[in-house]
Design a protein around this motif. Structure first.
Motif, PDB file in Angstrom:
ATOM      1  N   ALA A 147       0.799  -1.222   0.000  1.00  0.00           N
ATOM      2  CA  ALA A 147       0.000   0.000   0.000  1.00  0.00           C
ATOM      3  C   ALA A 147       0.833   1.274   0.000  1.00  0.00           C
ATOM      4  O   ALA A 147       0.391   2.303  -0.521  1.00  0.00           O
ATOM      5  CB  ALA A 147      -0.940   0.010   1.210  1.00  0.00           C
ATOM      6  N   ARG A 148       2.024   1.213   0.562  1.00  0.00           N
ATOM      7  CA  ARG A 148       2.802   2.432   0.761  1.00  0.00           C
ATOM      8  C   ARG A 148       4.076   2.528  -0.079  1.00  0.00           C
ATOM      9  O   ARG A 148       4.711   3.583  -0.101  1.00  0.00           O
ATOM     10  CB  ARG A 148       3.180   2.557   2.242  1.00  0.00           C
ATOM     11  N   HIS A 149       4.463   1.454  -0.755  1.00  0.00           N
ATOM     12  CA  HIS A 149       5.742   1.463  -1.470  1.00  0.00           C
ATOM     13  C   HIS A 149       5.551   1.025  -2.915  1.00  0.00           C
ATOM     14  O   HIS A 149       4.675   0.225  -3.226  1.00  0.00           O
ATOM     15  CB  HIS A 149       6.759   0.554  -0.773  1.00  0.00           C
ATOM     16  N   ARG A 150       6.384   1.568  -3.773  1.00  0.00           N
ATOM     17  CA  ARG A 150       6.405   1.197  -5.187  1.00  0.00           C
ATOM     18  C   ARG A 150       7.659   0.370  -5.443  1.00  0.00           C
ATOM     19  O   ARG A 150       8.767   0.796  -5.112  1.00  0.00           O
ATOM     20  CB  ARG A 150       6.430   2.448  -6.068  1.00  0.00           C
ATOM     21  N   PHE A 151       7.496  -0.802  -6.014  1.00  0.00           N
ATOM     22  CA  PHE A 151       8.634  -1.658  -6.322  1.00  0.00           C
ATOM     23  C   PHE A 151       8.295  -2.523  -7.531  1.00  0.00           C
ATOM     24  O   PHE A 151       7.132  -2.685  -7.902  1.00  0.00           O
ATOM     25  CB  PHE A 151       9.001  -2.541  -5.121  1.00  0.00           C
ATOM     26  N   ARG A 152       9.329  -3.067  -8.136  1.00  0.00           N
ATOM     27  CA  ARG A 152       9.132  -3.889  -9.326  1.00  0.00           C
ATOM     28  C   ARG A 152       8.402  -5.191  -8.952  1.00  0.00           C
ATOM     29  O   ARG A 152       8.756  -5.854  -7.997  1.00  0.00           O
ATOM     30  CB  ARG A 152      10.492  -4.214  -9.953  1.00  0.00           C
ATOM     31  N   GLY A 153       7.407  -5.517  -9.735  1.00  0.00           N
ATOM     32  CA  GLY A 153       6.627  -6.724  -9.478  1.00  0.00           C
ATOM     33  C   GLY A 153       5.478  -6.523  -8.512  1.00  0.00           C
ATOM     34  O   GLY A 153       4.847  -7.500  -8.087  1.00  0.00           O
ATOM     35  N   ARG A 154       5.195  -5.265  -8.170  1.00  0.00           N
ATOM     36  CA  ARG A 154       4.126  -4.989  -7.195  1.00  0.00           C
ATOM     37  C   ARG A 154       2.764  -5.468  -7.693  1.00  0.00           C
ATOM     38  O   ARG A 154       1.975  -6.043  -6.931  1.00  0.00           O
ATOM     39  CB  ARG A 154       4.087  -3.497  -6.910  1.00  0.00           C
ATOM     40  N   ALA A 155       2.484  -5.250  -8.979  1.00  0.00           N
ATOM     41  CA  ALA A 155       1.197  -5.677  -9.536  1.00  0.00           C
ATOM     42  C   ALA A 155       1.068  -7.196  -9.516  1.00  0.00           C
ATOM     43  O   ALA A 155      -0.005  -7.737  -9.212  1.00  0.00           O
ATOM     44  CB  ALA A 155       1.055  -5.153 -10.966  1.00  0.00           C
ATOM     45  N   GLY A 156       2.169  -7.893  -9.796  1.00  0.00           N
ATOM     46  CA  GLY A 156       2.131  -9.349  -9.761  1.00  0.00           C
ATOM     47  C   GLY A 156       1.918  -9.893  -8.361  1.00  0.00           C
ATOM     48  O   GLY A 156       1.166 -10.863  -8.159  1.00  0.00           O
ATOM     49  N   VAL A 157       2.557  -9.256  -7.383  1.00  0.00           N
ATOM     50  CA  VAL A 157       2.373  -9.679  -5.988  1.00  0.00           C
ATOM     51  C   VAL A 157       0.933  -9.446  -5.549  1.00  0.00           C
ATOM     52  O   VAL A 157       0.336 -10.274  -4.844  1.00  0.00           O
ATOM     53  CB  VAL A 157       3.352  -8.929  -5.066  1.00  0.00           C
ATOM     54  N   ASN A 158       0.353  -8.321  -5.969  1.00  0.00           N
ATOM     55  CA  ASN A 158      -1.049  -8.047  -5.646  1.00  0.00           C
ATOM     56  C   ASN A 158      -1.968  -9.134  -6.182  1.00  0.00           C
ATOM     57  O   ASN A 158      -2.932  -9.551  -5.523  1.00  0.00           O
ATOM     58  CB  ASN A 158      -1.468  -6.692  -6.232  1.00  0.00           C
ATOM     59  N   SER A 159      -1.664  -9.611  -7.394  1.00  0.00           N
ATOM     60  CA  SER A 159      -2.485 -10.673  -7.988  1.00  0.00           C
ATOM     61  C   SER A 159      -2.285 -11.996  -7.258  1.00  0.00           C
ATOM     62  O   SER A 159      -3.241 -12.752  -7.030  1.00  0.00           O
ATOM     63  CB  SER A 159      -2.134 -10.838  -9.469  1.00  0.00           C
ATOM     64  N   LEU A 160      -1.036 -12.290  -6.870  1.00  0.00           N
ATOM     65  CA  LEU A 160      -0.751 -13.545  -6.172  1.00  0.00           C
ATOM     66  C   LEU A 160      -1.426 -13.593  -4.803  1.00  0.00           C
ATOM     67  O   LEU A 160      -1.779 -14.673  -4.321  1.00  0.00           O
ATOM     68  CB  LEU A 160       0.762 -13.722  -6.008  1.00  0.00           C
ATOM     69  N   ILE A 161      -1.596 -12.420  -4.176  1.00  0.00           N
ATOM     70  CA  ILE A 161      -2.226 -12.368  -2.857  1.00  0.00           C
ATOM     71  C   ILE A 161      -3.644 -12.921  -2.914  1.00  0.00           C
ATOM     72  O   ILE A 161      -4.119 -13.580  -1.979  1.00  0.00           O
ATOM     73  CB  ILE A 161      -2.227 -10.923  -2.319  1.00  0.00           C
ATOM     74  N   PHE A 162      -4.335 -12.692  -4.034  1.00  0.00           N
ATOM     75  CA  PHE A 162      -5.735 -13.109  -4.138  1.00  0.00           C
ATOM     76  C   PHE A 162      -5.890 -14.572  -4.553  1.00  0.00           C
ATOM     77  O   PHE A 162      -6.999 -15.106  -4.492  1.00  0.00           O
ATOM     78  CB  PHE A 162      -6.468 -12.216  -5.151  1.00  0.00           C
ATOM     79  N   LEU A 163      -4.814 -15.215  -4.993  1.00  0.00           N
ATOM     80  CA  LEU A 163      -4.932 -16.594  -5.470  1.00  0.00           C
ATOM     81  C   LEU A 163      -5.455 -17.556  -4.407  1.00  0.00           C
ATOM     82  O   LEU A 163      -6.357 -18.352  -4.680  1.00  0.00           O
ATOM     83  CB  LEU A 163      -3.586 -17.073  -6.016  1.00  0.00           C
ATOM     84  N   PRO A 164      -4.902 -17.557  -3.175  1.00  0.00           N
ATOM     85  CA  PRO A 164      -5.442 -18.489  -2.164  1.00  0.00           C
ATOM     86  C   PRO A 164      -6.912 -18.255  -1.851  1.00  0.00           C
ATOM     87  O   PRO A 164      -7.614 -19.185  -1.441  1.00  0.00           O
ATOM     88  CB  PRO A 164      -4.568 -18.209  -0.932  1.00  0.00           C
ATOM     89  N   MET A 165      -7.399 -17.028  -2.037  1.00  0.00           N
ATOM     90  CA  MET A 165      -8.805 -16.736  -1.776  1.00  0.00           C
ATOM     91  C   MET A 165      -9.690 -17.155  -2.944  1.00  0.00           C
ATOM     92  O   MET A 165     -10.862 -17.470  -2.751  1.00  0.00           O
ATOM     93  CB  MET A 165      -8.982 -15.236  -1.509  1.00  0.00           C
ATOM     94  N   ALA A 166      -9.111 -17.144  -4.158  1.00  0.00           N
ATOM     95  CA  ALA A 166      -9.911 -17.435  -5.347  1.00  0.00           C
ATOM     96  C   ALA A 166      -9.946 -18.920  -5.687  1.00  0.00           C
ATOM     97  O   ALA A 166     -10.960 -19.418  -6.164  1.00  0.00           O
ATOM     98  CB  ALA A 166      -9.368 -16.646  -6.536  1.00  0.00           C
ATOM     99  N   MET A 167      -8.841 -19.616  -5.444  1.00  0.00           N
ATOM    100  CA  MET A 167      -8.784 -21.023  -5.835  1.00  0.00           C
ATOM    101  C   MET A 167      -9.547 -21.904  -4.851  1.00  0.00           C
ATOM    102  O   MET A 167      -9.720 -21.535  -3.677  1.00  0.00           O
ATOM    103  CB  MET A 167      -7.327 -21.503  -5.924  1.00  0.00           C
ATOM    104  N   PRO A 168     -10.041 -23.054  -5.289  1.00  0.00           N
ATOM    105  CA  PRO A 168     -10.706 -23.989  -4.357  1.00  0.00           C
ATOM    106  C   PRO A 168      -9.768 -24.406  -3.230  1.00  0.00           C
ATOM    107  O   PRO A 168      -8.565 -24.623  -3.453  1.00  0.00           O
ATOM    108  CB  PRO A 168     -11.070 -25.173  -5.255  1.00  0.00           C
TER     109      PRO A 168
END
Length: 267
Positions: A93-114
């Motif tokens: 939320a507070r920092h900009r770094f390379r791969g931030r968008a990918g990490v954001n997407s990976l965070i939701f995977l355990p919630m989305a997958m069965p």
């Protein structure tokens, strides 16, 4: 006409009350049957009123051991997931770094997958790493499962915070650590608490991930209930379930009262 007028004016309240009643009905059934004295192994037919199960909640063999194990895993996984999830949420939320968008997407995977997919994947990982199944594997699996929910809860809180408050603290000669402890952390605390409570509830309630990553001697309370359902659930299960429900309600009421008290002091 008066009835129709009343319904129209209070439609939202009536609908909310009906929905709440529908949600609470299973809890009331569980509470009712905790005072039952069944004549067989199956506690699904009312026989007679009895407080015998409440006087001896550990009467069923192994039930209190399973509750203790569930509480241990729930508390430890909640502490670890809350700490890691809070740090991850602040970083995203507070920092900009390379791969931030990918990490954001990976965070939701355990919630989305069965849940069964994640459970099987973690079980395969532990097998390949030759880690013995038991308390440790359940704990790691629960931390991995709960981490995403904590990150989402804390990130939602951070998104609604005004960064100018932290800037004002620094303008008043507060150091980075002092500004974080006295300004940022108190403002983010409701989100952190919400993530922690959600994490504990998910860990205490989980069956699938625990089933795939548990050893032969590690039986949590949900696994005990699932196993007992095959041959007859003892009345003590209803007692412990009712006790957990009342404790949860008391905690929510206490939190609400504390929040109202703080709001009154501020006003």
């Amino acid at each position: 006409m008066r009835v129709l007028t009343f319904v129209r004016r209070n439609l939202v309240v009536i609908a909310g009350t009906l929905a709440l009643g529908y949600l609470l009905l299973p809890n009331l059934v569980v509470l009712l049957y905790s005072f039952n004295k069944p004549v067989s192994r199956y506690n699904n037919t009312w026989q007679e009123f009895s407080t015998e199960a409440w006087s001896d909640p550990c009467g069923a063999p192994g039930i209190c051991d399973s509750v203790g194990l569930s509480l241990q895993i729930g508390l430890l996984s909640t502490l670890a997931a809350t700490a890691l999830g809070t740090l991850a949420a602040f970083a995203l939320a507070r920092h900009r770094f390379r791969g931030r968008a990918g990490v954001n997407s990976l965070i939701f995977l355990p919630m989305a997958m069965p849940e069964v997919v994640m459970a099987a994947s973690l079980g395969t990982l532990f097998l390949n790493m030759r880690i013995e199944f038991g308390f440790t594997t359940i704990l790691i699996a629960h931390i991995m499962f709960c981490l995403s929910f904590v990150v989402v809860a804390v990130k939602a809180r951070l998104a609604g915070m005004d960064p100018k408050l932290e800037e004002a603290a620094r303008d008043l000669y507060a150091g980075p650590l002092q500004a974080f402890v006295r300004v940022t952390l108190p403002l983010a605390l409701p989100g952190i608490a919400a993530g922690a409570m959600l994490s504990f509830a998910l860990s205490l309630d989980d069956v699938i991930i625990t089933q795939f990553n548990s050893g032969p001697s590690t039986i949590t309370f949900p696994m005990f209930v699932w196993g007992a359902s095959l041959k007859g659930v003892p009345v003590q299960v209803n007692v412990i379930g009712s006790a957990m429900f009342f404790i949860a309600v008391l905690l929510v009421m206490a939190g609400q009262l504390l929040g109202n008290g703080r709001a009154r002091r501020k006003s």
